[in-house]
Design an enzyme around this catalytic site. Structure first.
Site, PDB file in Angstrom:
ATOM      1  N   ARG A   1     -51.242  48.043  -4.413  1.00 31.49           N
ATOM      2  CA  ARG A   1     -52.578  48.300  -3.892  1.00 31.49           C
ATOM      3  C   ARG A   1     -52.977  49.738  -4.198  1.00 31.49           C
ATOM      4  O   ARG A   1     -52.176  50.659  -4.069  1.00 31.49           O
ATOM      5  CB  ARG A   1     -52.505  48.036  -2.391  1.00 31.49           C
TER       6      ARG A   1
ATOM      7  N   GLY B   1     -45.286  48.235   8.142  1.00 33.92           N
ATOM      8  CA  GLY B   1     -44.112  47.399   8.404  1.00 33.92           C
ATOM      9  C   GLY B   1     -43.617  46.677   7.168  1.00 33.92           C
ATOM     10  O   GLY B   1     -42.494  46.173   7.139  1.00 33.92           O
ATOM     11  N   ARG B   2     -44.476  46.595   6.171  1.00 30.16           N
ATOM     12  CA  ARG B   2     -44.047  45.932   4.945  1.00 30.16           C
ATOM     13  C   ARG B   2     -44.724  46.574   3.731  1.00 30.16           C
ATOM     14  O   ARG B   2     -44.929  45.935   2.711  1.00 30.16           O
ATOM     15  CB  ARG B   2     -44.350  44.445   4.989  1.00 30.16           C
TER      16      ARG B   2
ATOM     17  N   LYS C   1     -47.215  46.272  -1.114  1.00 32.23           N
ATOM     18  CA  LYS C   1     -47.238  45.487   0.129  1.00 32.23           C
ATOM     19  C   LYS C   1     -46.305  44.301  -0.077  1.00 32.23           C
ATOM     20  O   LYS C   1     -46.447  43.569  -1.059  1.00 32.23           O
ATOM     21  CB  LYS C   1     -48.663  45.017   0.378  1.00 32.23           C
TER      22      LYS C   1
ATOM     23  N   ARG D   1     -56.350  55.859   8.440  1.00 32.08           N
ATOM     24  CA  ARG D   1     -57.062  54.882   9.266  1.00 32.08           C
ATOM     25  C   ARG D   1     -57.486  55.510  10.579  1.00 32.08           C
ATOM     26  O   ARG D   1     -56.941  56.544  10.972  1.00 32.08           O
ATOM     27  CB  ARG D   1     -56.115  53.722   9.646  1.00 32.08           C
TER      28      ARG D   1
ATOM     29  N   ASP E   1     -56.891  45.835   3.858  1.00 30.84           N
ATOM     30  CA  ASP E   1     -56.169  44.835   4.612  1.00 30.84           C
ATOM     31  C   ASP E   1     -56.814  43.460   4.555  1.00 30.84           C
ATOM     32  O   ASP E   1     -57.446  42.995   5.501  1.00 30.84           O
ATOM     33  CB  ASP E   1     -55.974  45.285   6.057  1.00 30.84           C
TER      34      ASP E   1
ATOM     35  N   ASP F   1     -56.350  49.886  13.195  1.00 31.25           N
ATOM     36  CA  ASP F   1     -55.414  50.270  12.129  1.00 31.25           C
ATOM     37  C   ASP F   1     -55.852  49.739  10.769  1.00 31.25           C
ATOM     38  O   ASP F   1     -55.302  50.122   9.749  1.00 31.25           O
ATOM     39  CB  ASP F   1     -53.995  49.774  12.440  1.00 31.25           C
ATOM     40  N   ASN F   2     -56.838  48.853  10.776  1.00 25.33           N
ATOM     41  CA  ASN F   2     -57.329  48.308   9.511  1.00 25.33           C
ATOM     42  C   ASN F   2     -58.693  48.877   9.139  1.00 25.33           C
ATOM     43  O   ASN F   2     -59.369  48.343   8.270  1.00 25.33           O
ATOM     44  CB  ASN F   2     -57.395  46.784   9.583  1.00 25.33           C
TER      45      ASN F   2
HETATM   46  P1  AMP Z   1     -52.046  43.595   9.878  1.00 30.13           P
HETATM   47  O1  AMP Z   1     -52.726  42.895  11.012  1.00 30.13           O
HETATM   48  O2  AMP Z   1     -51.846  42.731   8.660  1.00 30.13           O
HETATM   49  O3  AMP Z   1     -52.720  44.872   9.541  1.00 30.13           O
HETATM   50  O4  AMP Z   1     -50.570  43.925  10.349  1.00 30.13           O
HETATM   51  C1  AMP Z   1     -50.307  44.595  11.558  1.00 30.13           C
HETATM   52  C2  AMP Z   1     -48.977  45.272  11.521  1.00 30.13           C
HETATM   53  O5  AMP Z   1     -47.912  44.332  11.318  1.00 30.13           O
HETATM   54  C3  AMP Z   1     -48.842  46.318  10.416  1.00 30.13           C
HETATM   55  O6  AMP Z   1     -48.168  47.406  10.953  1.00 30.13           O
HETATM   56  C4  AMP Z   1     -48.027  45.590   9.371  1.00 30.13           C
HETATM   57  O7  AMP Z   1     -47.307  46.476   8.565  1.00 30.13           O
HETATM   58  C5  AMP Z   1     -47.111  44.727  10.230  1.00 30.13           C
HETATM   59  N1  AMP Z   1     -46.615  43.537   9.505  1.00 30.13           N
HETATM   60  C6  AMP Z   1     -47.330  42.478   9.086  1.00 30.13           C
HETATM   61  N2  AMP Z   1     -46.534  41.577   8.469  1.00 30.13           N
HETATM   62  C7  AMP Z   1     -45.274  42.082   8.475  1.00 30.13           C
HETATM   63  C8  AMP Z   1     -44.004  41.643   7.976  1.00 30.13           C
HETATM   64  N3  AMP Z   1     -43.859  40.487   7.335  1.00 30.13           N
HETATM   65  N4  AMP Z   1     -42.940  42.437   8.189  1.00 30.13           N
HETATM   66  C9  AMP Z   1     -43.072  43.609   8.838  1.00 30.13           C
HETATM   67  N5  AMP Z   1     -44.217  44.083   9.335  1.00 30.13           N
HETATM   68  C10 AMP Z   1     -45.320  43.340   9.150  1.00 30.13           C
HETATM   69 MG    MG Z   2     -52.993  46.455   8.558  1.00 24.28          MG
END
Ligand code: AMP
Ligand code: MG
Length: 486
Positions: free
Chosen positions: A175, A91-92, A112, A182, A261, A251-252
């Site tokens: 990164r 997502g980012r 990231k 994953r 992550d 996913d992590n």
């Molecule tokens: P994480 O728990 O950090 O692995 O994030 C879970 C999901 O949320 C992943 O698909 C990330 O890409 C998405 N995500 C986290 N922060 C953001 C953000 N600021 N904008 C868009 N997607 C995000």
């Molecule tokens: Mg993640």
């Protein structure tokens, strides 16, 4: 003229079926500025350190310019977040491609915080400076501790503000990982792909991470077995240094066995299996003491995703997968015991070692002792006036330990050498990390962070200079808290 940077991409991921990614266009940022560059990582990638400080490289780190040979994509994946299955994806994050190193190794180069993607859902696709610096510090510390991990090549500030609870400076981390495959990538494939697409992904993972000969063995069972081995080893290493990942969603969790992550992760000070730092982990699902079990839970999700490839008959596939999965707890304990023995200077194996170790941990918990420093005290035989060391229970344990050491051939000196190699003098203690982040984010002062990084780079050196970093934080009424998705 600028020296060439040394990019050498070969992008195997984009040769997978197109369901696995989305091509991205860039979202340039206003005023990128390089604030951290990892020369060690740059050199191993075959990149020129001087050129990496030039305008062109900084534009690459900022997501303003595609490096030569790069093909920007966002990866698609799913995942169980705190037990709930969701469609996710980068997502980012943005994957430029795979750098082939001078040693012919392959590493993902990803950003990231580089802007929105088709998987951003409600998010802004951006990241704040503090958390990106934090990822850099902790991942480098993990690497130096000898724990498989993604690494950080660079951090740039974007010159733009982002909005969380407050206005924050925006930043992007570059990164580097041996891949970003994953457990959640396989869940995505099993849920939304055809069997053929799933098979393509599994073949790809085997070729990329486990290309060794698996003889007559069912190759997909072999894949499962290899990931189980890697994760059993990885999670044991986390436990041995007191690392709490904080968000072990599927996913992590990587297929390669690298830690990825670095969101709400942190290191435990006082030994307590119930330790949780993440503000959103209210049930303690990802508490220190639960990490090995969660590893098993996540691997079961991987096994489920692989079932159609393991055998055409589902019952048979389940049986085969279960036989492999049930090795995980044992593999984990073997890895953990091996590490714990080394932390206590023990070379050979005795049945009772586990009891001896657990007794020490129970005493640490009972007397609220610092995990890292207790092992350092044992290593150097220097015991302060803490309630643990003054207790008669500890004194009894200590005699048992000495007797145990006497029952092996190796000398006391050899034991101490072993302990020095397995008991870090420094870990990234939360108050030290916070202090470094504050100086960088609030004052633009990178001296504190650079000094911290230097000390963390040699955790087993046991130098005088490190002693200052071993000290504990002042007692604080509020428990330390970390945040996700920041
Ligand atoms: P994480 O728990 O950090 O692995 O994030 C879970 C999901 O949320 C992943 O698909 C990330 O890409 C998405 N995500 C986290 N922060 C953001 C953000 N600021 N904008 C868009 N997607 C995000
Ligand atoms: Mg993640």
């Amino acid at each position: 003229m600028e020296k060439t940077i040394g990019w050498h991409f070969d992008n195997s991921y984009v040769r997978l079926p197109s369901i696995y990614y989305s091509e991205l266009s860039l979202h340039p940022v206003h005023l990128p500025k390089l604030v951290l560059l990892n020369e060690d990582v740059a050199t191993s990638l075959g990149l020129d350190i001087q050129a990496l400080q030039g305008e062109e490289a900084v534009a690459v780190f900022a997501g303003n310019k595609v490096p030569k040979g790069g093909e920007p994509i966002a990866q698609a994946y799913a995942g169980h977040q705190f037990g709930h299955f969701n469609m996710l994806g980068d997502g980012r994050a943005l994957l430029y491609g795979e750098q082939i190193t001078p040693l012919n190794e392959r590493y993902d180069i990803a950003l990231k915080g580089s802007g929105r993607t088709p998987y951003s859902r409600g998010g802004d696709g951006r990241a704040a400076l503090g958390p990106m610096l934090r990822e850099y510090i902790i991942s480098e510390a993990m690497f130096a501790l000898g724990i498989p991990t993604s690494r950080s090549l660079a951090v740039v500030t974007t010159g733009e503000s982002i909005y969380r609870e407050t206005e924050q400076p925006g930043a992007i981390v570059t990164r580097v990982a041996s891949s970003h495959l994953r457990v959640g990538t396989f869940q995505y494939a099993a849920h939304w792909g055809t069997d053929e697409e799933l098979q393509r992904l599994a073949d790809y993972a085997l070729e990329r991470h486990f290309p060794n000969d698996y003889g007559e063995q069912n190759r997909y069972l072999h894949l499962l077995q290899e990931v189980i081995k890697q994760q059993a080893s990885l999670i044991a290493k986390w436990q041995l240094v007191g690392f709490i990942h904080g968000v072990m969603n599927t996913d992590n969790m990587t297929i390669s066995g690298e830690t990825i992550d670095y969101g709400p992760c942190a290191f435990m000070d006082t030994y307590d299996p119930a330790t949780v730092f993440s503000s959103i982990d209210r049930q303690g699902r990802y508490a220190y003491g639960n990490q090995p079990n969660i590893g098993g839970w996540n691997l079961t999700r991987l096994a489920e995703a692989l079932l159609p490839l393991i055998h055409e008959d589902q019952e048979t596939a389940i049986q085969l997968a279960q036989d492999v999965l049930q090795q995980y707890p044992q593999l984990y304990v073997q890895n953990w015991l091996r590490g714990m023995r080394a932390k206590l200077g023990i070379f050979n194996e005795e049945q009772e070692d586990k009891d001896l170790i657990e007794e020490l941990l129970q005493l640490m918990q009972q007397y609220k002792a610092d995990y890292t420093n207790t092992f350092i005290a044992l290593t150097f035989g220097q015991f302060d006036e803490s309630s643990l060391f003054n207790s008669s229970a500890f004194k009894d344990w200590y005699q048992k330990w000495l007797a145990r050491l006497a029952r092996q051939q190796q000398t006391k000196d050899m034991s101490q050498q072993l302990m020095r190699q397995y008991n870090p003098a420094v870990i990234p203690r939360n108050h030290r990390v916070e202090e470094a982040l504050e100086a960088a984010v609030e004052q633009g002062d990178y001296n504190v962070i650079n000094k911290l990084l230097k000390v963390l780079a040699q955790p087993y050196a046991h130098t005088k200079e490190q002693q200052e970093y071993a000290s504990l934080p002042e007692p604080c009424s509020q428990p330390y808290r970390t945040f996700c998705g920041t």
